[in-house]
Write a protein that holds these residues in place. Structure first.
Motif, PDB file in Angstrom:
ATOM      1  N   ARG A  32      31.115 -77.922  -3.012  1.00  0.00           N
ATOM      2  CA  ARG A  32      31.366 -76.497  -3.233  1.00  0.00           C
ATOM      3  C   ARG A  32      32.760 -76.123  -2.736  1.00  0.00           C
ATOM      4  NH1 ARG A  32      26.646 -73.867   0.096  1.00  0.00           N
ATOM      5  NH2 ARG A  32      27.330 -75.560   1.497  1.00  0.00           N
ATOM      6  N   ILE A  33      33.398 -75.155  -3.406  1.00  0.00           N
ATOM      7  CA  ILE A  33      34.715 -74.668  -3.003  1.00  0.00           C
ATOM      8  C   ILE A  33      34.635 -73.158  -2.827  1.00  0.00           C
ATOM      9  CG2 ILE A  33      37.149 -74.495  -3.620  1.00  0.00           C
ATOM     10  CD1 ILE A  33      36.814 -76.968  -5.325  1.00  0.00           C
ATOM     11  N   GLN A  34      35.062 -72.693  -1.669  1.00  0.00           N
ATOM     12  CA  GLN A  34      34.984 -71.271  -1.343  1.00  0.00           C
ATOM     13  C   GLN A  34      36.022 -70.475  -2.154  1.00  0.00           C
ATOM     14  OE1 GLN A  34      32.929 -68.706   0.041  1.00  0.00           O
ATOM     15  NE2 GLN A  34      32.890 -70.016   1.862  1.00  0.00           N
ATOM     16  N   PRO A  35      35.616 -69.391  -2.797  1.00  0.00           N
ATOM     17  CA  PRO A  35      36.603 -68.542  -3.475  1.00  0.00           C
ATOM     18  C   PRO A  35      37.491 -67.820  -2.454  1.00  0.00           C
ATOM     19  CG  PRO A  35      34.434 -67.526  -3.531  1.00  0.00           C
ATOM     20  CD  PRO A  35      34.236 -68.900  -2.962  1.00  0.00           C
ATOM     21  N   GLU A  36      38.606 -67.313  -2.921  1.00  0.00           N
ATOM     22  CA  GLU A  36      39.523 -66.618  -2.021  1.00  0.00           C
ATOM     23  C   GLU A  36      38.838 -65.419  -1.376  1.00  0.00           C
ATOM     24  OE1 GLU A  36      43.173 -65.587  -3.830  1.00  0.00           O
ATOM     25  OE2 GLU A  36      43.669 -67.635  -4.443  1.00  0.00           O
ATOM     26  N   ALA A  37      39.204 -65.180  -0.111  1.00  0.00           N
ATOM     27  CA  ALA A  37      38.611 -64.069   0.632  1.00  0.00           C
ATOM     28  C   ALA A  37      39.728 -63.190   1.199  1.00  0.00           C
ATOM     29  CB  ALA A  37      37.723 -64.599   1.759  1.00  0.00           C
ATOM     30  N   ALA A  38      39.344 -62.147   1.902  1.00  0.00           N
ATOM     31  CA  ALA A  38      40.310 -61.239   2.519  1.00  0.00           C
ATOM     32  C   ALA A  38      41.050 -61.942   3.650  1.00  0.00           C
ATOM     33  CB  ALA A  38      39.606 -59.998   3.030  1.00  0.00           C
ATOM     34  N   THR A  39      42.142 -61.354   4.079  1.00  0.00           N
ATOM     35  CA  THR A  39      42.950 -61.945   5.156  1.00  0.00           C
ATOM     36  C   THR A  39      43.044 -61.032   6.378  1.00  0.00           C
ATOM     37  OG1 THR A  39      44.967 -61.017   4.191  1.00  0.00           O
ATOM     38  CG2 THR A  39      44.323 -63.233   3.477  1.00  0.00           C
ATOM     39  N   ASP A  40      42.059 -60.155   6.528  1.00  0.00           N
ATOM     40  CA  ASP A  40      42.112 -59.157   7.601  1.00  0.00           C
ATOM     41  C   ASP A  40      42.119 -59.772   8.994  1.00  0.00           C
ATOM     42  OD1 ASP A  40      42.030 -57.357   5.546  1.00  0.00           O
ATOM     43  OD2 ASP A  40      39.860 -56.999   5.704  1.00  0.00           O
ATOM     44  N   LYS A  41      41.412 -60.924   9.159  1.00  0.00           N
ATOM     45  CA  LYS A  41      41.255 -61.514  10.485  1.00  0.00           C
ATOM     46  C   LYS A  41      42.329 -62.545  10.810  1.00  0.00           C
ATOM     47  CE  LYS A  41      36.220 -60.926  10.281  1.00  0.00           C
ATOM     48  NZ  LYS A  41      34.907 -61.615  10.332  1.00  0.00           N
ATOM     49  N   ASP A  84      39.958 -65.131   5.660  1.00  0.00           N
ATOM     50  CA  ASP A  84      38.949 -64.888   6.688  1.00  0.00           C
ATOM     51  C   ASP A  84      37.852 -65.956   6.710  1.00  0.00           C
ATOM     52  OD1 ASP A  84      40.380 -62.674   7.326  1.00  0.00           O
ATOM     53  OD2 ASP A  84      38.995 -61.220   6.405  1.00  0.00           O
ATOM     54  N   LYS A  85      37.776 -66.778   5.672  1.00  0.00           N
ATOM     55  CA  LYS A  85      36.802 -67.870   5.659  1.00  0.00           C
ATOM     56  C   LYS A  85      37.382 -69.132   6.307  1.00  0.00           C
ATOM     57  CE  LYS A  85      33.426 -65.858   3.311  1.00  0.00           C
ATOM     58  NZ  LYS A  85      32.073 -65.657   3.856  1.00  0.00           N
ATOM     59  N   SER A  86      38.647 -69.411   6.024  1.00  0.00           N
ATOM     60  CA  SER A  86      39.250 -70.643   6.527  1.00  0.00           C
ATOM     61  C   SER A  86      39.847 -70.494   7.924  1.00  0.00           C
ATOM     62  CB  SER A  86      40.333 -71.130   5.558  1.00  0.00           C
ATOM     63  OG  SER A  86      41.311 -70.139   5.353  1.00  0.00           O
ATOM     64  N   TRP A  87      40.253 -69.295   8.298  1.00  0.00           N
ATOM     65  CA  TRP A  87      40.857 -69.120   9.609  1.00  0.00           C
ATOM     66  C   TRP A  87      39.908 -69.446  10.768  1.00  0.00           C
ATOM     67  CZ3 TRP A  87      44.884 -69.493  12.320  1.00  0.00           C
ATOM     68  CH2 TRP A  87      44.975 -68.898  13.588  1.00  0.00           C
ATOM     69  N   PRO A  88      38.650 -69.004  10.762  1.00  0.00           N
ATOM     70  CA  PRO A  88      37.748 -69.398  11.854  1.00  0.00           C
ATOM     71  C   PRO A  88      37.603 -70.908  11.976  1.00  0.00           C
ATOM     72  CG  PRO A  88      36.815 -67.578  10.615  1.00  0.00           C
ATOM     73  CD  PRO A  88      37.999 -68.043   9.844  1.00  0.00           C
ATOM     74  N   VAL A  89      37.636 -71.605  10.835  1.00  0.00           N
ATOM     75  CA  VAL A  89      37.572 -73.066  10.878  1.00  0.00           C
ATOM     76  C   VAL A  89      38.811 -73.620  11.577  1.00  0.00           C
ATOM     77  CG1 VAL A  89      37.524 -75.170   9.491  1.00  0.00           C
ATOM     78  CG2 VAL A  89      36.137 -73.195   8.815  1.00  0.00           C
ATOM     79  N   THR A  90      39.979 -73.077  11.231  1.00  0.00           N
ATOM     80  CA  THR A  90      41.223 -73.537  11.854  1.00  0.00           C
ATOM     81  C   THR A  90      41.193 -73.303  13.362  1.00  0.00           C
ATOM     82  OG1 THR A  90      42.410 -73.029   9.807  1.00  0.00           O
ATOM     83  CG2 THR A  90      43.731 -73.302  11.814  1.00  0.00           C
ATOM     84  N   GLU A  91      40.696 -72.144  13.772  1.00  0.00           N
ATOM     85  CA  GLU A  91      40.581 -71.866  15.209  1.00  0.00           C
ATOM     86  C   GLU A  91      39.651 -72.873  15.881  1.00  0.00           C
ATOM     87  OE1 GLU A  91      41.125 -67.289  16.280  1.00  0.00           O
ATOM     88  OE2 GLU A  91      39.465 -67.609  14.852  1.00  0.00           O
TER      89      GLU A  91
END
Length: 707
Positions: free
Chosen positions: A32-41, A176-183
């Motif tokens: 599965r590939i996540q669609p683009e999300a917001a960048t608020d976080k 906002d989906k990939s940033w928590p993973v990076t953290e």
């Protein structure tokens, strides 16, 4: 141990197959590939920053590569075809790069990762199975990282602190989906590396277009995204060979990441237990690939053997049936001379009366010799108390079935000898039908048609199918090929002169019937099949008894094949069995059943891990072929088709038991074990259709009809 060893072998094979499936992304893969999300976080400094993101120890920083420095990065490898070509071009132009490798490919091609490290390149994690980590739990992320790291350690003896998420691109694409993973990746001690120049080589846009997209503007430094795996990468290799010297001429340096940033190396040597864990992992993966390759070859072999056997059985059994049933067929002059019937008996009190009474109803003149082999249940007394004419009892100390048959042969009066088991009953016409082929002076032995009498239980029905389909179709086939491997102990006939020339029955093996049949072939005699010489035998009624019987049969057959192995090189008419019969028996009765579990292993794997639909269709196809063969065999033997209802269940359960029995026989043979003769418990329930009423003893010793 007879259960444990085959079970361990099966578990080991399944474990190797599942390991291979895991490493080849057939198990636990998530595409599965996540669609683009917001960048608020996502912090602005990350979105506007460089491609190297450091979130370790609570930091949130990013870095860029200095001007005139390019860091080539290659994703998804190593690939056995394209990675070596990429490495060759890099070496040719004295350039370094960073390879973000997956654990699956590293595990399969560890030598390429070692070459990367040895030639001064850096390697980074690209997860094990290449999933989109924004879909995954922290536990799964940890697993992907640790397995990827384990593979790199096993391949090159190093640990890396570089990580690139699958499906990543530029820093400003962080959401906002990939940033928590990076953290979270930072808390595990890794630096995340994305890119700021994408060659898009995976689209194969052409060499010049790849170079254009990979080239940064105004002499700036960059991390360039390329691929050395995932498909045809010939354009990537050609572009590199042109791109490197062109930009080197413009003053660019091609370095790995830490060289470009002036930082300590991202690779640290691993020693001790962690290193050996990695090496053990690589060894197991390599073993699983090798074993699976062997299994696939074995599957192809068993497929060819099964189909060949079915084709031969259908074709040749039909030829046999047409030949012996055609009007006017005969083996020669009618055989009317008296026959000696030998009945070896050891503790057959429950069966012997039915056996003897069925013989006394014979349409052919016979003498009946019951050889009591040291019975302790009064078998001999029962026969003597019957007071029947032409029935003799010969007693001996317990010495085994071959010795009992030889004792009966020594006491027989006639030149034609019929041998049967003490738990078998004959039809009135059985002896007459059995001896007619002796009208041909070349015939030395005749196999009869053994039938399962107690077929009302499920296990009895399964054996009934096996007798009709497996044994009798086989005998028709081998008759046409003139290499019959076995005269069944339940119903067989011999010339006395043929038996005497080969030394009588031997106790060298546990399959004396197969042993004597092979000996007769080697002596130049013909062995044929008489389809109308029916004998009704009592098949084992419990799994334990069935196991004991088939264990002895399969082990005895292996012994007989080994004993007569010189038939392979013998010449003349007797060599036909060695050239044709012995190889066929070895393939169809020993090798094929040993490999046959592969069908079920791959079936189970395919049903669970896919492609499920194709796997089920393939299995149903094999079952359909078996059903056709079984139906044809039942038609030839004029049997009711109703018992074939249990055929699918037989293939699922009964066949697996036979696999384990044969595997245990192989283990016994290979370890030099000795198997003792095993006596099966009988109930005396079998009688010939239309035969005498079975009798049993009452408490006071009198005999009365049953029922």
């Amino acid at each position: 141990m007879r259960l444990l060893l085959p079970l361990l072998v099966l578990i080991a094979l399944m474990a190797m197959l599942m390991l291979r499936g895991y490493v080849h992304s057939e198990i636990m893969a998530d595409h599965r590939i996540q669609p683009e999300a917001a960048t608020d976080k996502v912090p602005e400094k990350i979105l506007d920053g460089g491609p190297v993101i450091d979130t370790r120890s609570g930091r949130t920083t990013s870095m860029s590569v200095p001007d005139k420095r390019l860091v080539l990065t290659f994703d998804d490898g190593p690939d056995p075809t394209w990675t070596p070509k990429v490495l060759d071009v890099l070496k040719k132009h004295h350039a370094h790069a960073v390879f973000f490798v997956t654990g699956t490919m590293t595990s399969r091609y560890p030598d390429l990762v070692k070459r990367m490290v040895d030639e001064g390149h850096e390697v980074g994690l690209h997860t094990f199975n290449h999933p989109d980590l924004s879909f995954q739990s922290k536990g799964r992320i940890d697993w992907e990282l640790s397995q990827n790291q384990l593979a790199i350690t096993g391949a090159a003896g190093v640990r890396t602190s570089l990580f690139r998420p699958p499906y990543s691109s530029f820093a400003d694409a962080m959401d906002d989906k990939s940033w928590p993973v990076t953290e979270y990746i930072g808390t595990r001690g890794y630096i995340t590396v994305v890119n700021n120049t994408d060659s898009e080589d995976w689209k194969k846009p052409g060499v010049d277009e790849i170079i254009r997209r990979a080239t940064p503007h105004d002499g700036k430094g960059a991390i360039v995204l390329m691929h050395d795996s995932g498909g045809d990468r010939h354009q990537t290799v050609q572009a590199l060979d042109k791109f490197l010297p062109e930009l080197q001429a413009q003053g660019y340096q091609f370095q790995n990441l830490t060289e470009a940033l002036g930082a300590p190396s991202a690779l640290t040597p691993v020693t001790g237990a962690d290193l050996w864990k990695g090496k053990a992992w690589i060894f197991l993966v390599q073993a699983s690939d090798d074993i699976t390759d062997v299994l696939v070859v074995g599957l192809a072999v068993i497929g060819a053997l099964v189909i060949s056997r079915f084709v031969l059985m259908l074709l040749l059994s039909g030829i046999h049936a047409r030949r012996v049933r055609r009007k006017g067929f005969s083996w020669g002059p009618p055989v009317t001379e008296p026959v000696s019937v030998l009945v070896p008996a050891y503790n057959e009190a429950k069966c012997i009366e039915n056996t003897v009474r069925s013989l006394t109803a014979s349409e052919h003149p016979i003498e009946i010799i019951v050889v009591d082999d040291g019975s302790t249940d009064g078998t001999a007394r029962i026969v003597e108390a019957m007071g029947l004419p032409n029935v003799r009892v010969v007693r001996q100390m317990n010495a085994g079935k071959p010795a009992a048959l030889n004792r009966g042969l020594a006491n027989s009066s006639y030149d034609l000898i019929v041998m049967m088991d003490g738990d078998t009953v004959f039809e009135p016409a059985t002896v007459r039908e059995l001896v007619q082929p002796f009208g041909d002076p070349r015939v030395g032995a005749v196999a009869g048609n053994a039938k399962v009498g107690n077929r009302d239980s499920l296990i009895g029905a399964w054996q009934h199918i096996e007798y009709v389909m497996g044994f009798n179709l086989d005998r028709r086939m081998y008759d046409v090929l003139r290499c019959m491997p076995t005269i069944p102990g339940a119903v067989g006939a011999f010339r006395r002169s043929a038996l005497e020339r080969v030394g009588g029955m031997s106790d060298d093996t546990l399959a004396e019937d197969t042993d004597i049949t092979m000996a007769l072939h080697r002596d130049g005699w013909r062995v044929v099949y008489a389809e109308n010489a029916r004998a009704w035998t009592e098949a084992p009624e419990t799994v334990q008894q069935l196991w004991s019987q088939r264990y002895r049969w399969s082990y005895g057959t292996m012994q007989a094949i080994w004993k007569h192995r010189r038939a392979l090189v013998e010449k003349g008419p007797s060599g036909r069995f060695g050239r044709v019969g012995l190889p066929l028996v070895s393939l169809f009765m020993v090798v094929a059943p040993l490999l046959a579990p592969l069908i079920d292993v791959f079936l189970l794997y395919g049903v669970v891990f896919g492609p499920t639909q194709k796997t089920i269709v393939a299995w149903l196809g094999v079952l359909a072929i078996q059903a056709i063969c079984a139906a044809y065999a039942f038609r030839l033997d004029r049997e009711r088709m109703t018992h074939l209802i249990s055929l699918p269940l037989q293939q699922i359960l009964y066949r697996q038991l036979m696999y384990v029995v044969l595997l245990q026989s192989w283990i016994t043979a290979l370890t030099g074990g000795r198997l003792r003769w095993q006596k099966l418990r009988r109930t005396g329930v079998v009688e010939a259709p239309g035969g005498p009423v079975p009798r049993q003893r009452t408490h006071d010793g009198d005999r009365r009809p049953v029922g």
